[in-house]
Design an enzyme around this catalytic site. Structure first.
Site, PDB file in Angstrom:
ATOM      1  N   LYS A 122       7.601  -5.603  -6.915  1.00  0.00           N
ATOM      2  CA  LYS A 122       9.066  -5.457  -6.859  1.00  0.00           C
ATOM      3  C   LYS A 122       9.729  -6.621  -7.616  1.00  0.00           C
ATOM      4  O   LYS A 122       9.561  -6.733  -8.806  1.00  0.00           O
ATOM      5  CB  LYS A 122       9.524  -5.382  -5.390  1.00  0.00           C
ATOM      6  CG  LYS A 122       8.683  -4.435  -4.530  1.00  0.00           C
ATOM      7  CD  LYS A 122       8.815  -2.987  -4.972  1.00  0.00           C
ATOM      8  CE  LYS A 122       8.026  -2.041  -4.092  1.00  0.00           C
ATOM      9  NZ  LYS A 122       6.637  -1.803  -4.496  1.00  0.00           N
ATOM     10  N   TYR A 140       7.339   0.100   6.321  1.00  0.00           N
ATOM     11  CA  TYR A 140       6.961   0.816   5.082  1.00  0.00           C
ATOM     12  C   TYR A 140       5.845   1.810   5.429  1.00  0.00           C
ATOM     13  O   TYR A 140       4.843   1.437   6.051  1.00  0.00           O
ATOM     14  CB  TYR A 140       6.496  -0.243   4.067  1.00  0.00           C
ATOM     15  CG  TYR A 140       5.897   0.261   2.798  1.00  0.00           C
ATOM     16  CD1 TYR A 140       6.616   1.075   1.938  1.00  0.00           C
ATOM     17  CD2 TYR A 140       4.605  -0.117   2.434  1.00  0.00           C
ATOM     18  CE1 TYR A 140       6.056   1.518   0.749  1.00  0.00           C
ATOM     19  CE2 TYR A 140       4.040   0.313   1.243  1.00  0.00           C
ATOM     20  CZ  TYR A 140       4.769   1.138   0.406  1.00  0.00           C
ATOM     21  OH  TYR A 140       4.213   1.565  -0.774  1.00  0.00           O
ATOM     22  N   ARG A 159     -13.553 -14.607  -9.576  1.00  0.00           N
ATOM     23  CA  ARG A 159     -12.981 -14.004  -8.355  1.00  0.00           C
ATOM     24  C   ARG A 159     -12.471 -15.062  -7.382  1.00  0.00           C
ATOM     25  O   ARG A 159     -11.600 -14.791  -6.561  1.00  0.00           O
ATOM     26  CB  ARG A 159     -14.065 -13.112  -7.739  1.00  0.00           C
ATOM     27  CG  ARG A 159     -13.848 -12.679  -6.339  1.00  0.00           C
ATOM     28  CD  ARG A 159     -14.575 -11.398  -5.988  1.00  0.00           C
ATOM     29  NE  ARG A 159     -16.000 -11.347  -6.230  1.00  0.00           N
ATOM     30  CZ  ARG A 159     -16.928 -12.044  -5.573  1.00  0.00           C
ATOM     31  NH1 ARG A 159     -16.576 -12.924  -4.663  1.00  0.00           N
ATOM     32  NH2 ARG A 159     -18.198 -11.896  -5.842  1.00  0.00           N
ATOM     33  N   ASP A 215       6.803  -8.350   6.355  1.00  0.00           N
ATOM     34  CA  ASP A 215       6.960  -7.856   4.992  1.00  0.00           C
ATOM     35  C   ASP A 215       8.353  -8.304   4.544  1.00  0.00           C
ATOM     36  O   ASP A 215       9.365  -7.760   4.978  1.00  0.00           O
ATOM     37  CB  ASP A 215       6.814  -6.323   4.976  1.00  0.00           C
ATOM     38  CG  ASP A 215       6.864  -5.742   3.562  1.00  0.00           C
ATOM     39  OD1 ASP A 215       7.468  -6.379   2.684  1.00  0.00           O
ATOM     40  OD2 ASP A 215       6.311  -4.648   3.357  1.00  0.00           O
TER      41      ASP A 215
HETATM   42  C1  LIG Z   1       8.753  -2.732   1.643  1.00  0.00           C
HETATM   43  C2  LIG Z   1       7.518  -2.495   0.828  1.00  0.00           C
HETATM   44  N1  LIG Z   1       6.419  -3.177   1.147  1.00  0.00           N
HETATM   45  C3  LIG Z   1       5.278  -3.003   0.464  1.00  0.00           C
HETATM   46  C4  LIG Z   1       5.196  -2.120  -0.584  1.00  0.00           C
HETATM   47  C5  LIG Z   1       3.878  -1.899  -1.263  1.00  0.00           C
HETATM   48  O1  LIG Z   1       3.821  -2.441  -2.516  1.00  0.00           O
HETATM   49  P1  LIG Z   1       2.799  -1.899  -3.617  1.00  0.00           P
HETATM   50  O2  LIG Z   1       3.408  -0.653  -4.163  1.00  0.00           O
HETATM   51  O3  LIG Z   1       2.715  -3.006  -4.592  1.00  0.00           O
HETATM   52  O4  LIG Z   1       1.499  -1.630  -2.959  1.00  0.00           O
HETATM   53  C6  LIG Z   1       6.327  -1.395  -0.958  1.00  0.00           C
HETATM   54  C7  LIG Z   1       6.266  -0.460  -2.107  1.00  0.00           C
HETATM   55  O5  LIG Z   1       7.118   0.367  -2.318  1.00  0.00           O
HETATM   56  C8  LIG Z   1       7.522  -1.579  -0.221  1.00  0.00           C
HETATM   57  O6  LIG Z   1       8.628  -0.870  -0.503  1.00  0.00           O
END
Ligand SMILES: Cc1ncc(COP(=O)(O)O)c(C=O)c1O
Length: 394
Positions: A210, A113, A58, A185
């Protein structure tokens, strides 16, 4: 010892070289995948003194170390370290938990998001952290929203459904003057197209599901931190016991090797299709900051060096039935959330359901596209068939 790379190198070269140390692994090009929890010490003396390079699965393995090093190198000098998390959302919540606590106030863009908003309205509220949502276009005007206990400003540019561009340098300047930390983000642009640390960001979050993964088959997220915020981040992640499965870490690192070429293609095809959509009679507006007509274009041009394959359109007012007919006719666009994989996607969305600081009234139904690595002419032909179905369903 692996040969030392003679700097300076360009970012696409760094994508190939970063985090690699073949001679540490018998000369093999890639690091091995360590499936590991327990670590054995050679002697009792070593165990008592914790004398070992690693301590427990971990807390890090050669697989996680290689990926952390690769990601850190991509972010450049200002990045002091990287934490690996089991999803993009886990990366967001870990970054927030590392930087704010009971009695603190945070500022979050209204275009964030949606699950980030759910975290703030749920867990953070319960823990005594107060959130104020702000207009993503606020720029330096954000100064008026600070209170004596504002610790964090959360930015995301562009919004991943609504595509507003934020003036991050202006917001970061105010935040730092007020003693707050800026979290971003940066999943849409990645460090290839937006140099977050150079624009004033203190912690950068990426959903590795992504473009880093790039193949819609891993769960992974990461947070890069500057020197001022790294210790809090690492402590939080370690204390909460957060870690990533070894196969997903390996695939994330493999994804990095092709990130540059994939993103270039997503960018190019995305622009071609966005421009084609701009000309369509059914489309009221295309929300893509790299298009000259987009309200966020000037900021994008000043601060970004590219765009990924994600953007939205507003359709001219039409019935729900006809929008469904459009989407149902598409055969190359899957109807699915997430994005950043090799495949094209489309979803219907409506930000009005959750906005609180701004009003969402785009003037028609909104569809988000992810443009994948297919031939863009095939995608255009698919969209053309969709528009024919839309017309026929009226
Ligand atoms: C802009 C953005 N940030 C964060 C995330 C979260 O990612 P995860 O699906 O890996 O938790 C997403 C997922 O769609 C996203 O579009």
């Amino acid at each position: 010892m692996t040969k030392k790379i003679k700097a300076p190198i360009k970012q696409d070269t760094r994508l190939v070289t970063s985090g690699r140390d073949p001679q540490a692994f018998h000369g093999f090009v890639n690091p091995p995948v360590y499936h590991a929890s327990t670590l054995l010490y050679p002697t009792a003396e070593d165990q008592v003194a914790h004398r070992a390079r690693y301590s427990y699965g971990r807390r890090g393995t050669p697989t996680s170390e290689a990926l952390e090093n690769a990601l850190r190198e991509l972010d450049g000098e200002a990045c002091a370290g990287v934490a690996l998390l089991p999803s993009g959302l886990a990366a967001i919540s870990a970054a927030l938990l590392a930087t704010a606590g009971a009695g603190d106030h945070i500022l979050v863009t209204d275009s964030v998001y949606r699950p980030t908003r759910n975290f703030c309205n749920g867990v953070f509220k319960r823990l005594g952290v107060e959130t104020t949502y702000y207009d993503p276009l606020i720029g330096a005007g954000i100064a008026k929203l600070f209170t004596t206990n504002t610790r964090v400003v959360f930015v995301e540019a562009p919004g991943s459904q609504s595509f507003e561009m934020q003036d991050i340098p202006a917001i970061a300047k105010v935040a730092h003057e007020k003693g707050a930390i800026v979290l971003m983000d940066n999943t849409w642009a990645t460090p290839l197209f937006f140099r977050a640390f150079e624009k004033g960001v203190d912690m950068q979050i990426q959903a590795g599901t992504k473009y880093i993964g790039g193949h819609s088959d891993i769960m992974f997220g990461c947070v890069s931190a500057n020197a001022a915020t790294l210790t809090r981040l690492k402590d939080t992640v370690y204390t909460m016991g957060l870690c990533v499965g070894p196969d997903d870490m390996y695939l994330a690192q493999r994804g990095l090797r092709t990130l540059g070429v994939r993103l270039a293609r997503h960018y190019q095809s995305g622009m071609q299709i966005a421009r084609w959509l701009e000309q369509r009679p059914e489309v009221l507006r295309v929300m893509h900051p790299a298009l000259e007509r987009d309200p966020g274009h000037a900021i994008w041009k000043r601060d970004f060096t590219g765009a990924c394959g994600l953007f939205s359109i507003v359709l001219k007012p039409t019935s729900e039935k006809s929008v469904h007919a459009f989407l149902n006719e598409l055969s190359l666009f899957g109807l699915g959330y997430s994005w950043g994989g090799f495949e094209s996607l489309a979803i219907l969305f409506d930000c009005a359901e959750y906005r609180t600081a701004t009003t969402w009234a785009p003037g028609g139904p909104t569809v988000r596209f992810h443009i994948g690595l297919e031939n863009p002419e095939d995608l255009i032909a698919d969209l053309e068939r969709g528009f024919s179905a839309l017309a026929a369903s009226k």
